[in-house]
Design a protein around this motif. Structure first.
Motif, PDB file in Angstrom:
ATOM      1  N   MET A 227     -55.513  38.531   4.518  1.00 46.44           N
ATOM      2  CA  MET A 227     -55.256  39.790   5.215  1.00 46.44           C
ATOM      3  C   MET A 227     -55.596  40.993   4.341  1.00 46.44           C
ATOM      4  SD  MET A 227     -54.266  39.899   8.335  1.00 46.44           S
ATOM      5  CE  MET A 227     -53.758  38.771   9.635  1.00 46.44           C
ATOM      6  N   THR A 228     -55.311  40.894   3.047  1.00 42.94           N
ATOM      7  CA  THR A 228     -55.662  41.977   2.127  1.00 42.94           C
ATOM      8  C   THR A 228     -57.176  42.168   2.080  1.00 42.94           C
ATOM      9  OG1 THR A 228     -53.690  41.685   0.762  1.00 42.94           O
ATOM     10  CG2 THR A 228     -55.589  42.695  -0.295  1.00 42.94           C
ATOM     11  N   GLU A 229     -57.916  41.057   2.084  1.00 46.17           N
ATOM     12  CA  GLU A 229     -59.376  41.147   2.111  1.00 46.17           C
ATOM     13  C   GLU A 229     -59.860  41.803   3.402  1.00 46.17           C
ATOM     14  OE1 GLU A 229     -61.999  40.069  -0.153  1.00 46.17           O
ATOM     15  OE2 GLU A 229     -60.253  40.474  -1.394  1.00 46.17           O
ATOM     16  N   LEU A 230     -59.239  41.427   4.522  1.00 46.29           N
ATOM     17  CA  LEU A 230     -59.595  42.044   5.803  1.00 46.29           C
ATOM     18  C   LEU A 230     -59.359  43.547   5.746  1.00 46.29           C
ATOM     19  CD1 LEU A 230     -60.312  41.392   8.895  1.00 46.29           C
ATOM     20  CD2 LEU A 230     -57.863  41.699   9.262  1.00 46.29           C
ATOM     21  N   ALA A 231     -58.217  43.969   5.197  1.00 44.93           N
ATOM     22  CA  ALA A 231     -57.894  45.393   5.094  1.00 44.93           C
ATOM     23  C   ALA A 231     -58.937  46.127   4.261  1.00 44.93           C
ATOM     24  CB  ALA A 231     -56.505  45.566   4.486  1.00 44.93           C
ATOM     25  N   LYS A 232     -59.338  45.514   3.165  1.00 42.49           N
ATOM     26  CA  LYS A 232     -60.335  46.139   2.288  1.00 42.49           C
ATOM     27  C   LYS A 232     -61.660  46.344   3.015  1.00 42.49           C
ATOM     28  CE  LYS A 232     -62.948  43.852  -0.524  1.00 42.49           C
ATOM     29  NZ  LYS A 232     -63.477  42.991  -1.611  1.00 42.49           N
ATOM     30  N   TRP A 233     -62.113  45.311   3.710  1.00 42.80           N
ATOM     31  CA  TRP A 233     -63.405  45.418   4.391  1.00 42.80           C
ATOM     32  C   TRP A 233     -63.328  46.332   5.611  1.00 42.80           C
ATOM     33  CZ3 TRP A 233     -67.472  44.710   1.832  1.00 42.80           C
ATOM     34  CH2 TRP A 233     -67.530  43.750   0.829  1.00 42.80           C
ATOM     35  N   GLY A 255     -58.656  41.619  19.662  1.00 45.57           N
ATOM     36  CA  GLY A 255     -57.549  40.700  19.464  1.00 45.57           C
ATOM     37  C   GLY A 255     -56.899  40.793  18.097  1.00 45.57           C
ATOM     38  N   VAL A 256     -57.693  41.096  17.060  1.00 51.89           N
ATOM     39  CA  VAL A 256     -57.140  41.172  15.708  1.00 51.89           C
ATOM     40  C   VAL A 256     -56.176  42.349  15.572  1.00 51.89           C
ATOM     41  CG1 VAL A 256     -57.734  41.398  13.249  1.00 51.89           C
ATOM     42  CG2 VAL A 256     -59.177  40.027  14.750  1.00 51.89           C
ATOM     43  N   SER A 257     -56.345  43.378  16.415  1.00 51.25           N
ATOM     44  CA  SER A 257     -55.476  44.550  16.328  1.00 51.25           C
ATOM     45  C   SER A 257     -54.017  44.203  16.621  1.00 51.25           C
ATOM     46  CB  SER A 257     -55.945  45.657  17.282  1.00 51.25           C
ATOM     47  OG  SER A 257     -55.748  45.292  18.643  1.00 51.25           O
ATOM     48  N   GLU A 258     -53.773  43.055  17.273  1.00 49.24           N
ATOM     49  CA  GLU A 258     -52.401  42.626  17.519  1.00 49.24           C
ATOM     50  C   GLU A 258     -51.652  42.358  16.214  1.00 49.24           C
ATOM     51  OE1 GLU A 258     -52.724  39.244  20.034  1.00 49.24           O
ATOM     52  OE2 GLU A 258     -53.524  40.358  21.751  1.00 49.24           O
ATOM     53  N   SER A 259     -52.407  42.098  15.152  1.00 44.77           N
ATOM     54  CA  SER A 259     -51.806  41.850  13.835  1.00 44.77           C
ATOM     55  C   SER A 259     -51.889  43.070  12.935  1.00 44.77           C
ATOM     56  CB  SER A 259     -52.512  40.658  13.164  1.00 44.77           C
ATOM     57  OG  SER A 259     -52.404  39.496  13.956  1.00 44.77           O
ATOM     58  N   ALA A 260     -52.109  44.247  13.501  1.00 44.31           N
ATOM     59  CA  ALA A 260     -52.292  45.471  12.717  1.00 44.31           C
ATOM     60  C   ALA A 260     -51.190  45.731  11.693  1.00 44.31           C
ATOM     61  CB  ALA A 260     -52.449  46.669  13.645  1.00 44.31           C
ATOM     62  N   PRO A 261     -49.906  45.437  11.982  1.00 40.61           N
ATOM     63  CA  PRO A 261     -48.879  45.677  10.960  1.00 40.61           C
ATOM     64  C   PRO A 261     -49.125  44.937   9.647  1.00 40.61           C
ATOM     65  CG  PRO A 261     -47.843  45.353  13.095  1.00 40.61           C
ATOM     66  CD  PRO A 261     -49.297  45.006  13.264  1.00 40.61           C
ATOM     67  N   LEU A 264     -53.140  47.280   8.606  1.00 44.37           N
ATOM     68  CA  LEU A 264     -53.675  48.598   8.912  1.00 44.37           C
ATOM     69  C   LEU A 264     -53.221  49.676   7.920  1.00 44.37           C
ATOM     70  CD1 LEU A 264     -55.583  50.027  10.779  1.00 44.37           C
ATOM     71  CD2 LEU A 264     -53.687  50.523  12.313  1.00 44.37           C
ATOM     72  N   ASP A 265     -51.986  49.660   7.476  1.00 44.73           N
ATOM     73  CA  ASP A 265     -51.549  50.672   6.510  1.00 44.73           C
ATOM     74  C   ASP A 265     -52.341  50.575   5.212  1.00 44.73           C
ATOM     75  OD1 ASP A 265     -49.693  51.770   8.206  1.00 44.73           O
ATOM     76  OD2 ASP A 265     -47.976  50.691   7.362  1.00 44.73           O
ATOM     77  N   GLU A 266     -52.582  49.351   4.766  1.00 45.28           N
ATOM     78  CA  GLU A 266     -53.374  49.155   3.552  1.00 45.28           C
ATOM     79  C   GLU A 266     -54.810  49.626   3.761  1.00 45.28           C
ATOM     80  OE1 GLU A 266     -54.365  45.578   0.330  1.00 45.28           O
ATOM     81  OE2 GLU A 266     -53.062  45.207   2.059  1.00 45.28           O
ATOM     82  N   ALA A 267     -55.359  49.352   4.950  1.00 44.52           N
ATOM     83  CA  ALA A 267     -56.722  49.794   5.248  1.00 44.52           C
ATOM     84  C   ALA A 267     -56.802  51.317   5.275  1.00 44.52           C
ATOM     85  CB  ALA A 267     -57.170  49.216   6.590  1.00 44.52           C
ATOM     86  N   ARG A 268     -55.813  51.980   5.872  1.00 41.88           N
ATOM     87  CA  ARG A 268     -55.803  53.450   5.903  1.00 41.88           C
ATOM     88  C   ARG A 268     -55.822  54.029   4.486  1.00 41.88           C
ATOM     89  NH1 ARG A 268     -51.496  53.089  10.045  1.00 41.88           N
ATOM     90  NH2 ARG A 268     -52.345  53.688  12.078  1.00 41.88           N
ATOM     91  N   GLU A 269     -55.002  53.461   3.618  1.00 43.02           N
ATOM     92  CA  GLU A 269     -54.904  53.962   2.249  1.00 43.02           C
ATOM     93  C   GLU A 269     -56.231  53.801   1.511  1.00 43.02           C
ATOM     94  OE1 GLU A 269     -52.204  53.229  -1.792  1.00 43.02           O
ATOM     95  OE2 GLU A 269     -51.678  52.233   0.101  1.00 43.02           O
ATOM     96  N   HIS A 270     -56.842  52.658   1.663  1.00 42.75           N
ATOM     97  CA  HIS A 270     -58.124  52.404   0.989  1.00 42.75           C
ATOM     98  C   HIS A 270     -59.217  53.289   1.582  1.00 42.75           C
ATOM     99  CE1 HIS A 270     -60.816  50.115  -1.548  1.00 42.75           C
ATOM    100  NE2 HIS A 270     -61.575  49.799  -0.514  1.00 42.75           N
ATOM    101  N   TYR A 271     -59.213  53.425   2.895  1.00 47.43           N
ATOM    102  CA  TYR A 271     -60.203  54.261   3.587  1.00 47.43           C
ATOM    103  C   TYR A 271     -60.157  55.707   3.103  1.00 47.43           C
ATOM    104  CZ  TYR A 271     -61.099  57.607   7.412  1.00 47.43           C
ATOM    105  OH  TYR A 271     -61.472  58.694   8.148  1.00 47.43           O
ATOM    106  N   ALA A 272     -58.952  56.228   2.896  1.00 48.38           N
ATOM    107  CA  ALA A 272     -58.803  57.630   2.489  1.00 48.38           C
ATOM    108  C   ALA A 272     -59.478  57.918   1.163  1.00 48.38           C
ATOM    109  CB  ALA A 272     -57.316  57.988   2.408  1.00 48.38           C
ATOM    110  N   GLY A 273     -59.593  56.902   0.311  1.00 47.91           N
ATOM    111  CA  GLY A 273     -60.245  57.096  -0.969  1.00 47.91           C
ATOM    112  C   GLY A 273     -61.714  56.730  -0.993  1.00 47.91           C
ATOM    113  N   LYS A 274     -62.215  56.151   0.114  1.00 41.98           N
ATOM    114  CA  LYS A 274     -63.605  55.684   0.147  1.00 41.98           C
ATOM    115  C   LYS A 274     -64.571  56.649   0.806  1.00 41.98           C
ATOM    116  CE  LYS A 274     -65.089  52.375  -1.013  1.00 41.98           C
ATOM    117  NZ  LYS A 274     -65.664  51.975  -2.305  1.00 41.98           N
ATOM    118  N   ILE A 275     -64.081  57.541   1.671  1.00 39.03           N
ATOM    119  CA  ILE A 275     -65.006  58.423   2.368  1.00 39.03           C
ATOM    120  C   ILE A 275     -65.619  59.424   1.389  1.00 39.03           C
ATOM    121  CG2 ILE A 275     -63.790  58.214   4.572  1.00 39.03           C
ATOM    122  CD1 ILE A 275     -62.657  61.013   4.058  1.00 39.03           C
ATOM    123  N   THR A 276     -66.813  59.879   1.709  1.00 32.58           N
ATOM    124  CA  THR A 276     -67.458  60.892   0.892  1.00 32.58           C
ATOM    125  C   THR A 276     -66.642  62.185   0.942  1.00 32.58           C
ATOM    126  OG1 THR A 276     -69.614  59.933   1.415  1.00 32.58           O
ATOM    127  CG2 THR A 276     -69.602  62.174   0.529  1.00 32.58           C
ATOM    128  N   GLY A 277     -66.387  62.771  -0.234  1.00 32.82           N
ATOM    129  CA  GLY A 277     -65.580  63.993  -0.281  1.00 32.82           C
ATOM    130  C   GLY A 277     -64.109  63.724  -0.126  1.00 32.82           C
TER     131      GLY A 277
END
Length: 319
Positions: A227-233, A255-261, A264-277
């Protein structure tokens, strides 16, 4: 209807975007059998409801005329006049649409993306579908196939994809990818006794995304790592989406969104640091689909109503 690589799902939808009834069968591998299955599901629901038209959301490239499936990585259709074939089988008008486009419409009209000027939807299922809405209008690109985000290469020379490429985003971030990651992790730790290892008993074919998610909820360390790998990707891909389209909101469906808890929070955190700017620009809101895995069904029904109105026909309830 939502025709995906794993199942054919249908629902009777009212004018408020609410599901009144549902039906589901597995997705056959051969195209005649697939079309028979679709017709059978339609007839099942017609026996219980006054259905006036069919909205068909498909996991594949839909031609600009919205009558033909040009290519579908997880389905058997190739340059197939699907709308015409299904109309002949069921005797109802059929509106064809890419499944993620239909899901984006469903969320814009009845869900999480309501009112957004620029909204992207990423559907995590057998693969990844994606839709982009500009002021409520579907962006299709020059040839009707945009935006095919699931097949962006994120790992050059990586996992093989049914589309013919290697290292596609959906090979690392989807239900299929979650299972593949778990199988790889189990192979690296063959002696480790975990819930997932005991359930699958060394049979890689029995590992599914749903089973991995269930094991993760039960505290299984292998499943949680998957799940951590999924969040990262997911975060890596969403950062690309944000850099290219700069949406107000990104809706995560499928269907995978049913397991968002679980991710998704980990993905949001990683995403915030990956976008340009990062840190110097607004972040797109990331939300799960209001209608969950049914959002493509709801959107397909809405598009079928639109098509009927364009032809001057009055349609009430649509499946």
């Amino acid at each position: 209807m939502d025709v995906g690589g794993t199942s054919v799902r249908a629902g009777v939808v009212d004018e408020h975007g609410s599901l009144m009834d549902t039906a589901r069968v597995g997705t056959p591998g051969e195209e005649n059998a697939l079309e028979d299955a679709i017709a059978g599901v339609v007839e099942d629901l017609r026996n219980r409801h006054d259905v006036s038209g069919v909205g068909l959301a498909v996991a594949g490239f839909v031609a600009k005329d919205r009558r033909t499936v040009m290519f579908a990585p997880h389905l058997s259709w190739r340059a197939a006049p699907v709308a015409e074939r299904i109309e002949k089988r069921v005797g109802l008008p059929v509106t064809l649409e890419h499944d993620a486009n239909a899901a984006a419409v469903g969320e814009y009209r009845f869900g999480a993306a309501r009112g957004a000027h620029v909204a992207a939807l990423v559907a995590l299922g057998t693969g990844i579908g994606a839709g982009l809405l500009l002021d409520g209008k579907i962006f299709r690109g020059a040839h009707g196939v945009a935006p095919e985000l699931g097949h962006l290469t994120v790992v050059p020379g990586g996992r093989a994809c049914p589309c013919g490429k290697y290292g596609c985003w959906e090979r690392y971030c989807s239900g299929t990818a979650l299972a593949a990651t778990a199988v790889e992790l189990l192979a690296r730790h063959p002696g480790r006794s975990t819930v997932l290892a005991r359930e699958t008993r060394g049979d890689p074919g029995s590992v599914t995304g749903r089973r991995v998610a269930g094991a993760a909820r039960d505290g299984d360390p292998i499943a949680q790592r998957a799940m951590t790998e999924l969040a990262k990707w997911l975060a890596e891909g969403l950062a690309l989406v944000a850099d290219v389209f700069d949406p107000e909101i990104i809706v995560i469906g499928g269907g995978v969104s049913e397991s968002a808890p679980l991710f998704l929070d980990e993905a949001r955190e990683h995403y915030a640091g990956k976008i340009t700017g990062a840190g110097h620009r607004p972040l797109a809101r990331i939300r799960t689909a209001h209608h969950g895995d049914d959002t493509a069904i709801v959107g397909a029904a809405a598009l079928a109503v639109d098509a009927a109105k364009a032809l001057g026909a009055g349609v009430g309830v649509t499946g």
